[in-house]
Design an enzyme around this catalytic site. Sequence first.
Site, PDB file in Angstrom:
ATOM      1  CG  HIS A  73       5.599 -18.434  11.821  1.00 31.36           C
ATOM      2  ND1 HIS A  73       6.847 -18.811  11.462  1.00 31.36           N
ATOM      3  CD2 HIS A  73       5.410 -19.029  12.954  1.00 31.36           C
ATOM      4  CE1 HIS A  73       7.177 -19.601  12.167  1.00 31.36           C
ATOM      5  NE2 HIS A  73       6.623 -19.699  13.261  1.00 31.36           N
TER       6      HIS A  73
ATOM      7  CB  SER B 107      -5.414   8.750  -2.628  1.00 33.81           C
ATOM      8  OG  SER B 107      -4.953   8.386  -3.892  1.00 33.81           O
TER       9      SER B 107
ATOM     10  CE  LYS C 239      -4.746   4.104  -1.273  1.00 37.76           C
ATOM     11  NZ  LYS C 239      -4.236   2.760  -0.836  1.00 37.76           N
TER      12      LYS C 239
ATOM     13  CD  GLU D 147       2.478   3.647   4.209  1.00 33.51           C
ATOM     14  OE1 GLU D 147       2.877   3.312   3.348  1.00 33.51           O
ATOM     15  OE2 GLU D 147       1.842   4.350   4.534  1.00 33.51           O
TER      16      GLU D 147
END
Length: 457
Positions: A153, A274, A280, A287
């Site tokens: 979980h 970024s 960043k 992704e």
Amino acid sequence: MWGGRFAEGPSAIMREINASIPFDKALWRQDIAASKAHVAMLGACGIVSAEDAKTIDAGLDKVAAEYEVDGVPEDWDLEDIHMTTESRLAELIGPVAGRLHTARSRNDQVATDFRLWVRDAMDQADAGLEALQKALVTRAGEHADAIMPGFTHLQTAQPVTLGHHLMAYYEMIRRDRSRFRDARARMNESPLGSAALAGTGFPIDREMTAQALGFDRPTDNSLDAVSDRDFALDYLQAAAQCSVHLSRLAEEFVIWASQPFGFVRMPDTLSTGSSIMPQKKNPDAAELVRGHAGRIVGCATALLVTMKGLPLAYSKDMQDDKPPVFEAANLLSLSIAAMTGMVADATFRTDRMLQAAQLGYATATDLADWLVREANIPFREAHHITGAAVKLAENKGVALEALSLDELQAIDPRVGEGVYKALSVEASVAARASHGGTAPEQVRKRVAAARGELEMD
Ligand code: ARG
């Protein structure tokens, strides 16, 4: 090609909707190879003269040489790669080119070309996945002892080793490879010679063309051979399942690379920054692997739905079989390469992983197990006692083993000094030495076996 029966040519929209050349030109190598095999057979069987066969074969080599240098021309009037090649062949060698299509139809031609293409794609997937397995095995070997929290979980469950976690993906990829190999073995039959749908009256030799193209044998039913796309579906479904595995691994990297986790530093080469936030470093490659899985699953679904309503034999719907396969193959090979790079070059922050395992009450089960083993307490009761200990540690903001013996005995007097040995994460993973368990010795054993499977030593 069929002007004899028609009074008028196709409308602009007919030409456009019908043209598959913009995508099926990717089949040109397979189309040339199949035509060369076919004409050699026609010559050997005396269906065309030896001289004509030679002329056609040399002409096909010339067309191939042109394609190699200039690419395949895209003329919608010529519809597809088969007619494009035949028409260029006729320009180069004259009317004798017209003999090539004897005892053949575009229906068995495209089925053959496409099988050859998909067979290569299966081999490429297998080779790419082998490289990914090697990267996983290498990193797993380096981190057979590194302790991290194992999750259920996405909540800390029990300590595991990073090597064990990485080897879980080795097993998934192992099954993926076997799916591609099974599919390849099943599909390796030649449709060539099935002609339009019923076979041909010419005395052809289907064994000969099958062998020339690396197929194990000719297909046994001409209707099935020209309308079967199981091989493409097998490929897409194996690709879809594989992409789901890659996506799950990508998701682990996304989570692990987040600042609150901090389990991994992604390679700069597979990250982006970024334009506004200077701090960043985003795991875009991971992704995109996750995103591509959605598209690959979509490709598998698209072809399944295309095929579901088609009566025997060929229908033009089947021309739509290629874009999803080409798209999936491209996305899959990018995804495999990206994941291989990530696994090979990521920096695993094993200090952070260890700390997270220690602070997450990951050894609570070991405390309960100790009470069962050493104090003969029924597991359900031991579970309850341990829950109270976790609650106390959580309230104090400390790890389980930081509770004093007095504190533990206040919860239950049967807790003894020896429990502390069971509470360390090291003891916890070392204890799980059953076959397939997370103990470093088990992980090393599986890594060694895997290295053998991959012939790495
Ligand atoms: N371009 C077609 C395809 O990819 C080739 C087969 C055409 N056959 C036919 N009878 N129209 O499916």
